[in-house]
Design a protein around this motif. Structure first.
Motif, PDB file in Angstrom:
ATOM      1  N   ARG A 143       4.759  10.646  -6.180  1.00 39.51           N
ATOM      2  CA  ARG A 143       5.898  10.922  -7.057  1.00 39.51           C
ATOM      3  C   ARG A 143       5.429  11.330  -8.445  1.00 39.51           C
ATOM      4  O   ARG A 143       5.922  12.306  -9.028  1.00 39.51           O
ATOM      5  N   MET A 171       0.815  -1.185   0.000  1.00 39.17           N
ATOM      6  CA  MET A 171       0.000   0.000   0.000  1.00 39.17           C
ATOM      7  C   MET A 171       0.868   1.260   0.000  1.00 39.17           C
ATOM      8  O   MET A 171       0.581   2.197  -0.722  1.00 39.17           O
ATOM      9  N   TYR A 172       1.899   1.280   0.845  1.00 39.00           N
ATOM     10  CA  TYR A 172       2.761   2.455   0.913  1.00 39.00           C
ATOM     11  C   TYR A 172       3.453   2.714  -0.414  1.00 39.00           C
ATOM     12  O   TYR A 172       3.653   3.860  -0.800  1.00 39.00           O
ATOM     13  N   LYS A 173       3.841   1.647  -1.102  1.00 42.39           N
ATOM     14  CA  LYS A 173       4.504   1.820  -2.388  1.00 42.39           C
ATOM     15  C   LYS A 173       3.568   2.482  -3.399  1.00 42.39           C
ATOM     16  O   LYS A 173       3.984   3.351  -4.151  1.00 42.39           O
ATOM     17  N   ALA A 174       2.329   2.092  -3.399  1.00 35.87           N
ATOM     18  CA  ALA A 174       1.360   2.658  -4.338  1.00 35.87           C
ATOM     19  C   ALA A 174       1.132   4.136  -4.040  1.00 35.87           C
ATOM     20  O   ALA A 174       1.070   4.970  -4.958  1.00 35.87           O
ATOM     21  N   VAL A 175       1.014   4.497  -2.765  1.00 34.66           N
ATOM     22  CA  VAL A 175       0.808   5.887  -2.381  1.00 34.66           C
ATOM     23  C   VAL A 175       2.046   6.714  -2.728  1.00 34.66           C
ATOM     24  O   VAL A 175       1.951   7.809  -3.280  1.00 34.66           O
ATOM     25  N   ARG A 176       3.215   6.171  -2.412  1.00 34.09           N
ATOM     26  CA  ARG A 176       4.462   6.871  -2.708  1.00 34.09           C
ATOM     27  C   ARG A 176       4.627   7.095  -4.213  1.00 34.09           C
ATOM     28  O   ARG A 176       5.025   8.173  -4.652  1.00 34.09           O
ATOM     29  N   GLU A 177       4.279   6.080  -4.995  1.00 35.95           N
ATOM     30  CA  GLU A 177       4.380   6.202  -6.447  1.00 35.95           C
ATOM     31  C   GLU A 177       3.382   7.239  -6.983  1.00 35.95           C
ATOM     32  O   GLU A 177       3.716   8.040  -7.857  1.00 35.95           O
ATOM     33  N   ALA A 178       2.180   7.266  -6.444  1.00 34.23           N
ATOM     34  CA  ALA A 178       1.172   8.239  -6.870  1.00 34.23           C
ATOM     35  C   ALA A 178       1.629   9.664  -6.551  1.00 34.23           C
ATOM     36  O   ALA A 178       1.470  10.579  -7.366  1.00 34.23           O
TER      37      ALA A 178
END
Length: 74
Positions: free
Chosen positions: A10, A1-8
């Motif tokens: 970015r 989940m954190y990766k998806a939020v971080r990517e969004a």
């Protein structure tokens, strides 16, 4: 989940930066007509200044100033 939020986040930041860069490039510098008007204004100002400096009264005043400076201010 954190990766998806971080990517969004970015992606949004990168898009915002790209928009600002494009806007800065569009507005950077003057167009040719603005250069022409600026040059004409500068030439007109130079012509007026030349006429003022080469007038008889101003030349006499400048010669007095230079003469006083060379004679030690007397």
């Amino acid at each position: 989940m954190y990766k998806a939020v971080r990517e969004a986040v970015r992606v949004r930041v990168m898009r915002a930066l790209m928009r600002r860069m494009r806007a800065a490039r569009r507005d950077a510098g003057m167009v040719t007509s603005e250069y022409a008007v600026g040059i004409i204004a500068a030439v007109a100002f130079a012509a007026v200044l030349y006429k003022v400096v080469t007038s008889g009264q101003v030349q006499a005043e400048l010669q007095q100033i230079v003469g006083r400076a060379l004679s030690g201010g007397a």
